[in-house]
Write a protein that holds these residues in place. Structure first.
Motif, PDB file in Angstrom:
ATOM      1  N   PHE A   1       0.792  -1.220   0.000  1.00 39.76           N
ATOM      2  CA  PHE A   1       0.000   0.000   0.000  1.00 39.76           C
ATOM      3  C   PHE A   1       0.829   1.277   0.000  1.00 39.76           C
ATOM      4  O   PHE A   1       0.289   2.365  -0.217  1.00 39.76           O
ATOM      5  CB  PHE A   1      -0.952   0.021   1.209  1.00 39.76           C
ATOM      6  CG  PHE A   1      -1.893  -1.141   1.249  1.00 39.76           C
ATOM      7  CD1 PHE A   1      -2.946  -1.223   0.362  1.00 39.76           C
ATOM      8  CD2 PHE A   1      -1.713  -2.172   2.158  1.00 39.76           C
ATOM      9  CE1 PHE A   1      -3.824  -2.302   0.381  1.00 39.76           C
ATOM     10  CE2 PHE A   1      -2.581  -3.252   2.193  1.00 39.76           C
ATOM     11  CZ  PHE A   1      -3.636  -3.327   1.294  1.00 39.76           C
TER      12      PHE A   1
ATOM     13  N   VAL B   1      -2.114   5.670   8.392  1.00 42.53           N
ATOM     14  CA  VAL B   1      -3.013   4.698   9.035  1.00 42.53           C
ATOM     15  C   VAL B   1      -2.546   4.418  10.460  1.00 42.53           C
ATOM     16  O   VAL B   1      -3.357   4.352  11.392  1.00 42.53           O
ATOM     17  CB  VAL B   1      -3.072   3.389   8.213  1.00 42.53           C
ATOM     18  CG1 VAL B   1      -3.740   2.270   9.009  1.00 42.53           C
ATOM     19  CG2 VAL B   1      -3.821   3.615   6.911  1.00 42.53           C
TER      20      VAL B   1
ATOM     21  N   ARG C   1       3.853   5.859   2.955  1.00 42.40           N
ATOM     22  CA  ARG C   1       3.146   7.068   3.403  1.00 42.40           C
ATOM     23  C   ARG C   1       1.736   6.734   3.875  1.00 42.40           C
ATOM     24  O   ARG C   1       1.285   7.210   4.924  1.00 42.40           O
ATOM     25  CB  ARG C   1       3.098   8.088   2.266  1.00 42.40           C
ATOM     26  CG  ARG C   1       2.446   9.428   2.618  1.00 42.40           C
ATOM     27  CD  ARG C   1       2.616  10.377   1.448  1.00 42.40           C
ATOM     28  NE  ARG C   1       2.079  11.700   1.728  1.00 42.40           N
ATOM     29  CZ  ARG C   1       0.832  12.064   1.444  1.00 42.40           C
ATOM     30  NH1 ARG C   1      -0.004  11.199   0.891  1.00 42.40           N
ATOM     31  NH2 ARG C   1       0.424  13.289   1.710  1.00 42.40           N
ATOM     32  N   ARG C   2       1.035   5.920   3.092  1.00 42.30           N
ATOM     33  CA  ARG C   2      -0.322   5.541   3.486  1.00 42.30           C
ATOM     34  C   ARG C   2      -0.320   4.791   4.815  1.00 42.30           C
ATOM     35  O   ARG C   2      -1.149   5.040   5.686  1.00 42.30           O
ATOM     36  CB  ARG C   2      -0.951   4.655   2.402  1.00 42.30           C
ATOM     37  CG  ARG C   2      -1.303   5.379   1.117  1.00 42.30           C
ATOM     38  CD  ARG C   2      -1.970   4.418   0.162  1.00 42.30           C
ATOM     39  NE  ARG C   2      -2.275   5.043  -1.119  1.00 42.30           N
ATOM     40  CZ  ARG C   2      -2.845   4.399  -2.135  1.00 42.30           C
ATOM     41  NH1 ARG C   2      -3.153   3.114  -2.007  1.00 42.30           N
ATOM     42  NH2 ARG C   2      -3.094   5.040  -3.257  1.00 42.30           N
TER      43      ARG C   2
ATOM     44  N   ALA D   1       5.139  10.616  -1.059  1.00 40.72           N
ATOM     45  CA  ALA D   1       4.296   9.521  -1.531  1.00 40.72           C
ATOM     46  C   ALA D   1       5.167   8.505  -2.257  1.00 40.72           C
ATOM     47  O   ALA D   1       5.982   8.864  -3.104  1.00 40.72           O
ATOM     48  CB  ALA D   1       3.219  10.055  -2.461  1.00 40.72           C
TER      49      ALA D   1
END
Length: 485
Positions: A77, A85, A80-81, A192
């Motif tokens: 994923f 989270v 960064r994501r 990102a």
């Protein structure tokens, strides 16, 4: 002639380091902060110390179980994501903990917090290693080491200070503004990174490995925690889960070495690389020696000098302060000189500080013990940063998440082993004679540092230029990527 590299840190990298360390500090401080609140929380919820102790144990087990999944998810994923989270999970858990109405709800919400920390903790290493690159790995790991060193020391002090003047709920509420700032900055600063996508083989989750690896390590850490609480090891309540944990990890090893379409969660071929194996071994032993010292020294001040909890916590600060002072310098030097010599020197210095602590008595001046503790911290700092730097100079970029997971899990295991063995030593040698037990702990720490010193022989040495190539002569070779990657 030795080739000295002097690679400066760009402003973008400096911002990334600051933002990542701010988020990473949340889990470290909060986990150790709550440890000093067990007695007040037990009284608040009218429950036993063993029951409320699960507020800390559940957090630790959630962290440990989540780490292997994070190594897969960061590729699937994007880093960064997953960082965002992790922050959201941690913040949600913190708010829920502050609103807890009984012991069960607090334990459950602490577990949610632990899941968030289990994402953030290894990702601190991953994001910084990727941002720094091999040439600056030591310097950046040295900066990260400041947080890792001070967190376990400052957490109990902060927790004690909050409990003296505020409600226990503020231990969790104070995490919210810091976490929100870390979240907003992360959205702007953390770059990102495109996920590898569902079409890649490595994007398939190794479900069997996930069911064996994280829980296996969690069971081992739970076993060691229980043995420390019971001050006994050879009882069925300890030996049964210990056997279960060992069986699960052996089963994972068999599973990971089999050839199949879905790659294993952690590829055990990482350990075929000598430098990688040496790095994680040294860090495991360093965690063992560090937490043995952090666990034993407050007991010395409380039992021999009659100090209170807050005062004894403050007097342990020199260990963390020494490591925090040493790590940035040691990490920067390792980018130029290699890791082996610095880690060896650090192990010797830490052992000398440990030897001084084997000579203390109930009448020894607090200033002298503080200086000895500072020396131990300085030595361990010169072990930690160069060793972590060598690990990230060894690994190619796509294996950094797996390497970080291995490093963090083994360091956690080393800390748990250290605390459990200290408890056994204090009970065996110090029953009725606290000083004899304290001396035994530091002789054990010196022995651990001796084994660590032997392991440093396999770390990469001085970084120089190979004749006619312009490449580092002693730079470790990257781990071969699994064919399926």
């Amino acid at each position: 002639m030795t080739h000295i590299r002097n690679v400066r840190l760009e402003p973008a990298l400096v911002r990334l380091i600051a933002v990542v360390l701010l988020g990473g500090m949340l889990g470290i401080l909060n986990s150790t902060m709550v440890a000093v609140a067990i007695v007040p929380l037990s009284a608040e919820f009218d429950t036993s110390l063993n029951t409320i102790g699960w507020a800390s144990t559940g957090f630790l087990l959630a962290v440990t179980a989540m780490i292997p999944l994070t190594s897969w998810a960061v590729d699937r994923f994007g880093g960064r994501r997953m960082w965002i989270v992790g922050l959201l999970l941690f913040l949600g858990g913190s708010l829920a903990c502050a609103l807890a109405w009984n012991a069960g709800s607090l334990i459950g919400f602490r577990t949610i917090q632990g899941l968030g920390a289990g994402i953030l903790d290894p990702l601190v290493l991953v994001l910084l290693a990727r941002g720094a690159g091999p040439a600056r790995a030591g310097r950046v790991m040295g900066l990260m080491g400041v947080v890792l060193s001070l967190g376990p020391v400052l957490g109990p002090i902060a927790g004690g200070a909050i409990l003296q003047s505020l409600s226990w709920r503020w231990m969790f509420l104070l995490s919210l503004p810091v976490g929100l700032i870390a979240l907003m900055l992360a959205v702007k600063v953390v770059p990102a990174d495109p996920p590898r996508g569902s079409q890649q083989p490595h994007s398939k989750l190794d479900v069997t490995g996930l069911a064996l690896l994280g829980p296996g390590f969690a069971v081992l850490i739970l076993t060691l925690t229980q043995s420390a609480e019971r001050t006994a090891f050879a009882v069925w309540q300890v030996l049964t889960p210990l056997l279960l944990g060992v069986v699960m990890l052996v089963a994972y090893g068999v599973h990971a070495l089999r050839k199949r379409r879905t790659p294993p969660l952690i590829d055990l071929r990482l350990f075929k690389n000598t430098s990688f194996s040496a790095s994680v071994t040294v860090m495991t032993l360093s965690g063992l020696a560090t937490f043995a010292s952090l666990f034993a020294l407050p007991l010395y001040y409380q039992e021999a000098h009659g100090k209170g909890t807050l005062a004894s916590g403050l007097l342990v600060t020199p260990i963390g302060l020494g490591a925090a002072l040493a790590m940035p310098l040691a990490g920067s030097l390792s980018d130029k000189m290699g890791s082996r010599g610095l880690a060896q020197g650090g192990a010797v210095v830490a052992a000398l500080g440990g030897f001084a602590l084997t000579q203390v008595s109930a009448t020894t001046d607090v200033l002298l013990t503080s200086v000895a503790a500072l020396v131990v911290g300085l030595g361990l700092g010169f072990v930690g940063a160069p060793t972590m730097g060598s690990l990230y100079r060894t690994l190619p970029g796509h294996l950094v998440p797996q390497g970080s997971s291995v490093l963090y899990m083994l360091n956690q295991l080393g800390a748990a082993i250290g605390i459990a063995l200290v408890t056994v030593i204090l009970k065996t040698l110090g029953d009725g004679d606290v000083m004899k037990g304290i001396h035994g702990v530091y002789w054990f720490a010196i022995g651990t540092l001796g084994v660590l010193l032997a392991a440093t022989l396999f770390l990469p040495g001085r970084i120089g230029s190979a004749p006619g190539t312009g490449t580092p002569a002693d730079e470790p070779q990257a781990v071969d990527a699994p064919a399926s990657l």
